[in-house]
Design a protein around this motif. Sequence first.
Motif, short mmCIF file in Angstrom:
data_model
loop_
_atom_site.label_atom_id
_atom_site.label_comp_id
_atom_site.label_asym_id
_atom_site.label_seq_id
_atom_site.Cartn_x
_atom_site.Cartn_y
_atom_site.Cartn_z
N GLU A 1 0.93 -1.34 -0.04
CA GLU A 1 -0.04 0.10 -0.11
C GLU A 1 0.83 1.09 -0.08
N TYR A 2 2.05 1.29 0.70
CA TYR A 2 2.60 2.33 0.81
C TYR A 2 3.56 2.50 -0.55
N LEU A 3 3.98 1.77 -1.25
CA LEU A 3 4.59 1.64 -2.58
C LEU A 3 3.55 2.18 -3.45
N ASP A 4 2.42 1.66 -3.34
CA ASP A 4 1.21 2.13 -4.40
C ASP A 4 1.10 3.44 -4.30
N LYS A 5 1.05 4.29 -3.00
CA LYS A 5 0.85 5.54 -2.92
C LYS A 5 2.00 6.52 -3.15
N ASN A 6 3.24 5.97 -2.61
CA ASN A 6 4.26 6.69 -2.72
C ASN A 6 5.43 6.41 -3.74
N GLY A 7 5.36 5.19 -4.44
CA GLY A 7 6.45 4.77 -5.18
C GLY A 7 7.64 4.26 -4.90
N PRO B 1 28.00 -8.22 4.17
CA PRO B 1 28.23 -7.12 4.86
C PRO B 1 27.57 -5.82 4.14
N LEU B 2 26.89 -6.05 3.05
CA LEU B 2 26.42 -4.75 2.65
C LEU B 2 25.43 -4.10 3.30
N LEU B 3 24.45 -4.57 4.10
CA LEU B 3 23.53 -3.81 5.01
C LEU B 3 23.83 -4.30 6.34
N HIS B 4 23.78 -3.24 7.24
CA HIS B 4 23.96 -3.47 8.86
C HIS B 4 22.67 -3.28 9.55
N GLN B 5 22.34 -3.86 10.38
CA GLN B 5 20.91 -3.91 11.07
C GLN B 5 21.20 -2.62 12.13
N ASP B 6 19.92 -1.93 12.00
CA ASP B 6 19.75 -0.87 13.05
C ASP B 6 20.64 0.31 12.59
N LYS B 7 21.59 0.13 11.73
CA LYS B 7 22.58 1.24 11.27
C LYS B 7 22.09 1.86 9.70
N ASP B 8 21.89 0.71 8.89
CA ASP B 8 21.76 1.27 7.60
C ASP B 8 20.11 1.53 7.13
N LEU B 9 19.89 2.37 5.93
CA LEU B 9 18.66 2.44 5.62
C LEU B 9 18.62 1.71 3.96
N PHE B 10 17.60 1.39 3.47
CA PHE B 10 17.49 0.89 2.09
C PHE B 10 16.13 1.64 1.59
N THR B 11 16.58 1.84 0.14
CA THR B 11 15.29 2.43 -0.28
C THR B 11 14.94 1.20 -1.70
N VAL B 12 13.71 1.08 -1.74
CA VAL B 12 13.12 0.21 -2.82
C VAL B 12 12.25 0.95 -3.48
N ARG B 13 12.01 0.70 -4.90
CA ARG B 13 11.09 1.39 -5.63
C ARG B 13 9.93 0.09 -6.01
N LYS B 14 8.60 0.70 -6.22
CA LYS B 14 7.64 -0.35 -6.36
C LYS B 14 8.16 -1.33 -7.74
N LYS B 15 7.95 -2.52 -7.50
CA LYS B 15 8.06 -3.29 -8.63
C LYS B 15 7.05 -3.04 -9.80
N GLY B 16 7.80 -2.89 -10.93
CA GLY B 16 6.74 -2.66 -12.31
C GLY B 16 6.56 -4.00 -12.72
#
Length: 149
Positions: free
Chosen positions: A9-15, A28-43
């Motif tokens: 729902e969030y991705l439908d609304k915001n992309g 080692p790419l992403l660390h818990q409680d330290k890093d943020l990730f950004t995803v776009r809605k899958k087309g």
Amino acid sequence: MNNGISYEEYLDKNGTLTYTVVGVSMLPLLHQDKDLFTVRKKGKRRCAKGDVVLYRRPPDKYVLHRIIKVRPADYVILGDNCINKEYGIKDRDIVGVMTGFVRNGKSYSINDTVYRVYTFFILNTVTVRIFFKKAKGKIRRICKKLLRR
């Protein structure tokens, strides 16, 4: 999500969605409680080998892992820090595709050269990494047994 709205729902609304990393499966790419990730809605387009995707595991668990193989009807997916491949992930299960991440306040795109080199390495060392992680686990178990005696 915490506010009663689903990722879909969030991705439908915001992309796009930016969220805190939970768990250690993408080290080692992403660390818990330290890093943020950004995803776009899958087309409608199919995902590619190497894409990091946010997908839904029934009933309502969401996972961020990397596609290591694209098959005609589904995908094989594996976390960068995992040893168990997941089979049968379909396009309908994939909610979003990672476009970047933030570490220590610095943003990184999946188009950055360093990220692309990292992805190449991760994809081309899957078998070796799984072997060594399994061997390390066996050695630990043996050492624990020996130390208990």
